[in-house]
Motif scaffolding. Structure first.
Motif, PDB file in Angstrom:
ATOM      1  N   GLU A  21      74.269  38.930 100.636  1.00 30.16           N
ATOM      2  CA  GLU A  21      73.289  39.632  99.813  1.00 30.16           C
ATOM      3  C   GLU A  21      73.039  38.877  98.509  1.00 30.16           C
ATOM      4  O   GLU A  21      71.906  38.776  98.037  1.00 30.16           O
ATOM      5  N   THR A  22      74.086  38.327  97.912  1.00 31.74           N
ATOM      6  CA  THR A  22      73.925  37.566  96.675  1.00 31.74           C
ATOM      7  C   THR A  22      73.093  36.300  96.912  1.00 31.74           C
ATOM      8  O   THR A  22      72.239  35.941  96.095  1.00 31.74           O
ATOM      9  N   ARG A  23      73.331  35.626  98.004  1.00 27.39           N
ATOM     10  CA  ARG A  23      72.545  34.439  98.320  1.00 27.39           C
ATOM     11  C   ARG A  23      71.071  34.793  98.522  1.00 27.39           C
ATOM     12  O   ARG A  23      70.183  34.036  98.139  1.00 27.39           O
ATOM     13  N   ARG A  24      70.803  35.926  99.126  1.00 25.29           N
ATOM     14  CA  ARG A  24      69.415  36.340  99.306  1.00 25.29           C
ATOM     15  C   ARG A  24      68.731  36.543  97.953  1.00 25.29           C
ATOM     16  O   ARG A  24      67.574  36.138  97.745  1.00 25.29           O
ATOM     17  N   HIS A  25      69.434  37.146  97.020  1.00 20.40           N
ATOM     18  CA  HIS A  25      68.849  37.369  95.698  1.00 20.40           C
ATOM     19  C   HIS A  25      68.619  36.055  94.955  1.00 20.40           C
ATOM     20  O   HIS A  25      67.640  35.913  94.201  1.00 20.40           O
ATOM     21  N   ILE A  26      69.515  35.094  95.141  1.00 15.31           N
ATOM     22  CA  ILE A  26      69.327  33.793  94.480  1.00 15.31           C
ATOM     23  C   ILE A  26      68.085  33.105  95.027  1.00 15.31           C
ATOM     24  O   ILE A  26      67.295  32.511  94.264  1.00 15.31           O
ATOM     25  N   LEU A  27      67.878  33.119  96.334  1.00 13.26           N
ATOM     26  CA  LEU A  27      66.685  32.524  96.916  1.00 13.26           C
ATOM     27  C   LEU A  27      65.409  33.178  96.382  1.00 13.26           C
ATOM     28  O   LEU A  27      64.415  32.504  96.093  1.00 13.26           O
ATOM     29  N   LEU A  28      65.443  34.504  96.257  1.00 13.99           N
ATOM     30  CA  LEU A  28      64.277  35.193  95.703  1.00 13.99           C
ATOM     31  C   LEU A  28      64.047  34.800  94.244  1.00 13.99           C
ATOM     32  O   LEU A  28      62.903  34.647  93.792  1.00 13.99           O
ATOM     33  N   TRP A  29      65.127  34.623  93.509  1.00 13.64           N
ATOM     34  CA  TRP A  29      64.994  34.222  92.111  1.00 13.64           C
ATOM     35  C   TRP A  29      64.398  32.807  92.019  1.00 13.64           C
ATOM     36  O   TRP A  29      63.588  32.524  91.121  1.00 13.64           O
ATOM     37  N   ILE A  30      64.787  31.890  92.894  1.00 13.69           N
ATOM     38  CA  ILE A  30      64.209  30.540  92.908  1.00 13.69           C
ATOM     39  C   ILE A  30      62.709  30.608  93.175  1.00 13.69           C
ATOM     40  O   ILE A  30      61.905  29.902  92.543  1.00 13.69           O
ATOM     41  N   LEU A  31      62.306  31.486  94.113  1.00 15.77           N
ATOM     42  CA  LEU A  31      60.890  31.637  94.402  1.00 15.77           C
ATOM     43  C   LEU A  31      60.145  32.202  93.194  1.00 15.77           C
ATOM     44  O   LEU A  31      59.037  31.745  92.855  1.00 15.77           O
ATOM     45  N   ILE A  32      60.748  33.169  92.511  1.00 19.65           N
ATOM     46  CA  ILE A  32      60.130  33.743  91.309  1.00 19.65           C
ATOM     47  C   ILE A  32      59.971  32.664  90.231  1.00 19.65           C
ATOM     48  O   ILE A  32      58.956  32.594  89.521  1.00 19.65           O
ATOM     49  N   ARG A  33      60.966  31.793  90.099  1.00 23.67           N
ATOM     50  CA  ARG A  33      60.905  30.717  89.101  1.00 23.67           C
ATOM     51  C   ARG A  33      59.699  29.822  89.356  1.00 23.67           C
ATOM     52  O   ARG A  33      58.931  29.513  88.429  1.00 23.67           O
ATOM     53  N   VAL A  34      59.535  29.375  90.595  1.00 22.78           N
ATOM     54  CA  VAL A  34      58.420  28.485  90.914  1.00 22.78           C
ATOM     55  C   VAL A  34      57.090  29.160  90.606  1.00 22.78           C
ATOM     56  O   VAL A  34      56.186  28.572  89.983  1.00 22.78           O
ATOM     57  N   MET A  35      56.944  30.414  91.035  1.00 24.73           N
ATOM     58  CA  MET A  35      55.688  31.126  90.830  1.00 24.73           C
ATOM     59  C   MET A  35      55.426  31.373  89.345  1.00 24.73           C
ATOM     60  O   MET A  35      54.285  31.237  88.858  1.00 24.73           O
ATOM     61  N   LEU A  36      56.455  31.727  88.611  1.00 25.58           N
ATOM     62  CA  LEU A  36      56.274  32.048  87.194  1.00 25.58           C
ATOM     63  C   LEU A  36      55.893  30.808  86.388  1.00 25.58           C
ATOM     64  O   LEU A  36      54.949  30.849  85.571  1.00 25.58           O
ATOM     65  N   PHE A  37      56.599  29.682  86.577  1.00 29.93           N
ATOM     66  CA  PHE A  37      56.265  28.473  85.822  1.00 29.93           C
ATOM     67  C   PHE A  37      54.863  27.986  86.190  1.00 29.93           C
ATOM     68  O   PHE A  37      54.105  27.537  85.326  1.00 29.93           O
ATOM     69  N   THR A  38      54.519  28.050  87.465  1.00 23.32           N
ATOM     70  CA  THR A  38      53.171  27.629  87.878  1.00 23.32           C
ATOM     71  C   THR A  38      52.110  28.493  87.209  1.00 23.32           C
ATOM     72  O   THR A  38      51.092  27.979  86.702  1.00 23.32           O
ATOM     73  N   LEU A  39      52.333  29.782  87.177  1.00 23.83           N
ATOM     74  CA  LEU A  39      51.362  30.696  86.580  1.00 23.83           C
ATOM     75  C   LEU A  39      51.244  30.477  85.073  1.00 23.83           C
ATOM     76  O   LEU A  39      50.127  30.451  84.517  1.00 23.83           O
ATOM     77  N   LEU A  40      52.366  30.300  84.397  1.00 20.40           N
ATOM     78  CA  LEU A  40      52.333  30.122  82.939  1.00 20.40           C
ATOM     79  C   LEU A  40      51.600  28.830  82.557  1.00 20.40           C
ATOM     80  O   LEU A  40      50.742  28.830  81.657  1.00 20.40           O
ATOM     81  N   ILE A  41      51.931  27.741  83.221  1.00 22.84           N
ATOM     82  CA  ILE A  41      51.306  26.464  82.864  1.00 22.84           C
ATOM     83  C   ILE A  41      49.822  26.478  83.214  1.00 22.84           C
ATOM     84  O   ILE A  41      48.976  25.960  82.468  1.00 22.84           O
TER      85      ILE A  41
END
Length: 571
Positions: free
Chosen positions: A18-38
């Motif tokens: 379950e923890t690994r699943r949350h980390i993968l989701l967090w990595i996806l959120i990071r990519v989307m958030l930085f792309t959106l901000l820039i």
């Protein structure tokens, strides 16, 4: 994206997967958030808004670095055997550094993205609880303090000069910003860690509750399906909502033909009246086999059905049982008891016949000894011997009659008749003999033209036994016997009853003997067979009525009879 964010901030269990699943989701959120901000920041700068942003080449290189780091992290997480918690804190630490670089490159103290440093802190609280959140809060605070120090010593990129950037006037401005954001970071760490703890505890309790509920649901379903009693539930509109296997076996109707159908249409023989209680009916199974069903129902207090006045609009639960075998066993038991009583009665008759036969035999022998008894015996002796033979013969005939009435009761043939006339006939018959010689009178308290629905001959038998017992109980004492009768008002379902009472002024029956007087062969009379009240109860029960004995005031006995009147039949 909202769904991904909600999943990433949901609490985790102690499961490694379950923890690994949350980390993968967090990595996806990071990519989307930085792309959106820039992307948004670049668009605003192109539109002429005063936004501080590095050159396009630097921005693109930074964004590619984020992509490369995220992809590498996802691959390492899936293939490497690192503990998930260690991997999570390294990822969040790198995110804190990335956000600090974004703040440094977009204006330091004047950056619009300073609040982004709180995101890794919150994620750390949710993924790693309080310790991880405090570590990331301290990291974010130190990195932000370092940015303010670089800005104070004028170590900023050159493209700041070509924008609306203005360095802080005094060192107090930087200290104030450091204190405010540092406090925010640590408060976010404490709150997110506490929230994660509570959410984790709530999730654990909810999981246990859900497990217990599932077990209870399985147990309920197992009981509902395996119980031998048929159970049917209906909603407020009397449509069948559940139907267990026992009900399917008893009625013979398959479940798919009953569920969702009106109850009265599927089972018209089962009448659910307003009055709750146990009832029986003749039921024809789906394959045509007739059976006897015992059923009862009760109301269910379902949510939204709390109105007590609207009882017709309530959910119901109906229980069914096939009582055909039980009734057969009861009939066999009654027959066995009856045969035992008949055997006892036969022994009693054989014993009682000895004395009358001895008297008849002695009288006959005396008469046989004389050559011509009419000439040799005096008239008194001759009459005495003949009277003995007649009396004992009548006694034996009455015993045989009682035996036949008890052992082989005639089937009832009910009809309407005038109750007064039957009472008068019984009184006249008793008065013609010596049964009521000591009684001054037999009074009637019966309304004129009172009609009775019963077997006329058997009603005469009942009244004859009861009046004879009342007369015998009074003995030589003066007094009167009262026979009263009335019919009660018919109920809402058309059922009425005829009530008959016979009251005497004798010594009465002790309470401890009132149940025994109906037992065959129980008698306090020397000339009785002990079958009179047994025959009375047997006839009354064959009429589906009741009989009971009560005490009169100040002395005496009351025998109370009830005969049900038929529904829809008029005299």
């Amino acid at each position: 994206m909202v769904r991904f964010i909600s999943r990433i901030f949901s609490p985790v269990t102690n499961s490694e997967q379950e923890t690994r699943r949350h980390i993968l989701l967090w990595i996806l959120i990071r990519v989307m958030l930085f792309t959106l901000l820039i992307t948004i920041t670049t668009y605003l700068r192109e539109k002429g808004h005063p936004v501080i942003l590095p050159p396009a080449s630097v921005t693109s290189l930074f964004l590619l670095g984020i992509y490369g780091f995220s992809i590498t992290s996802a691959l390492l997480l899936r293939k490497a055997g690192w503990p998930a918690r260690h991997f999570a804190i390294s990822q969040l630490f790198c995110d804190t550094v990335f956000y600090a670089l974004v703040v440094y490159s977009t204006g330091c103290s004047q950056s619009n993205f300073t609040a982004l440093l709180v995101l890794p802190v919150i994620a750390g609280g949710l993924l790693l609880y309080r310790i991880g959140a405090l570590f990331l809060a301290a990291t974010a605070t130190l990195l932000y303090g370092g940015l303010l120090a670089l800005e104070f010593f004028d170590r900023v990129p050159g493209y700041f000069l070509a924008s609306a950037y203005r360095p802080p006037a005094t060192i107090l401005t930087g200290i104030n910003l450091f204190a405010i954001y540092g406090l925010i970071f640590f408060l976010a760490a404490l709150l997110s860690g506490q929230l994660a703890r509570r959410l984790s505890a709530t999730e654990e309790k909810l999981s246990r509750t859900s497990l217990e509920y599932d077990r209870l649901s399985i147990l309920y379903k197992q009981i509902f399906d395996d119980i031998s009693t048929g159970i049917i539930t209906t909603d407020q509109n009397d449509f069948v909502t559940s139907y267990n296997q026992a009900a399917e076996r008893i009625t013979g109707y398959p479940r798919e033909k009953v569920l969702g159908q009106p109850f009265n249409r599927c089972f018209p023989a089962i009448r659910l009246l307003e009055k709750q209680g146990r009832s029986v009916c003749d039921f024809l199974k789906n394959e045509g086999t007739p059976i006897r069903i015992g059923y009862s129902f009760s109301y269910l207090n379902m949510p939204g059905q709390e109105r007590q006045e609207d009882r017709q609009g309530k959910w119901k639960v109906i229980t069914l049982q096939d009582i055909s075998q039980i009734e057969r066993m009861e009939r066999q038991m009654r027959e066995a008891e009856k045969m035992a009583a008949i055997g006892e009665l036969s022994a009693s008759i054989a014993h009682d016949f000895r004395n009358p036969l001895a008297a008849i035999s002695g009288s006959a022998q005396i008469l046989a000894m004389e050559h011509n008894p009419l000439e040799t015996l005096d008239a008194t002796t001759f009459k005495t011997l003949v009277a003995i033979i007649s009396r004992e013969s009548n006694r034996m005939a009455k015993t045989i009659t009682d035996f036949l009435q008890f052992a082989r009761p005639a089937p009832i043939q009910p009809e309407w008749f005038d109750f007064n006339r039957v009472v008068d006939e019984v009184i006249a018959h008793l008065s013609a003999g010596t049964k009521t010689a000591a009684v001054t009178e037999i009074r009637k308290e019966i309304a004129e033209h009172l009609d009775c629905w019963a077997d006329r001959q058997q009603m005469q038998t009942i009244l004859g036994h009861l009046l004879e017992n009342a007369s015998s109980a009074m003995g030589a004492s003066p007094g009167s016997i009262v026979i009263a009768a009335h019919d009660n008002d018919r109920t809402g379902d058309g059922q009425g009853s005829l009530w008959v009472e016979i009251r005497d002024q004798g010594p009465g029956i002790p309470p401890e003997l009132r149940d025994k007087v109906f037992t065959p062969f129980f008698s306090s009379r020397t000339d009785g067979t002990g079958l009179g009240l047994s025959i009375v109860r047997q006839i009354v029960e064959n009429h589906c009525g009741t009989v009971e004995i009560d005490s009169a005031t100040p002395q005496g006995c009351i025998v109370r009879l009830r005969f049900p009147l038929p529904q829809g039949v008029t005299p």
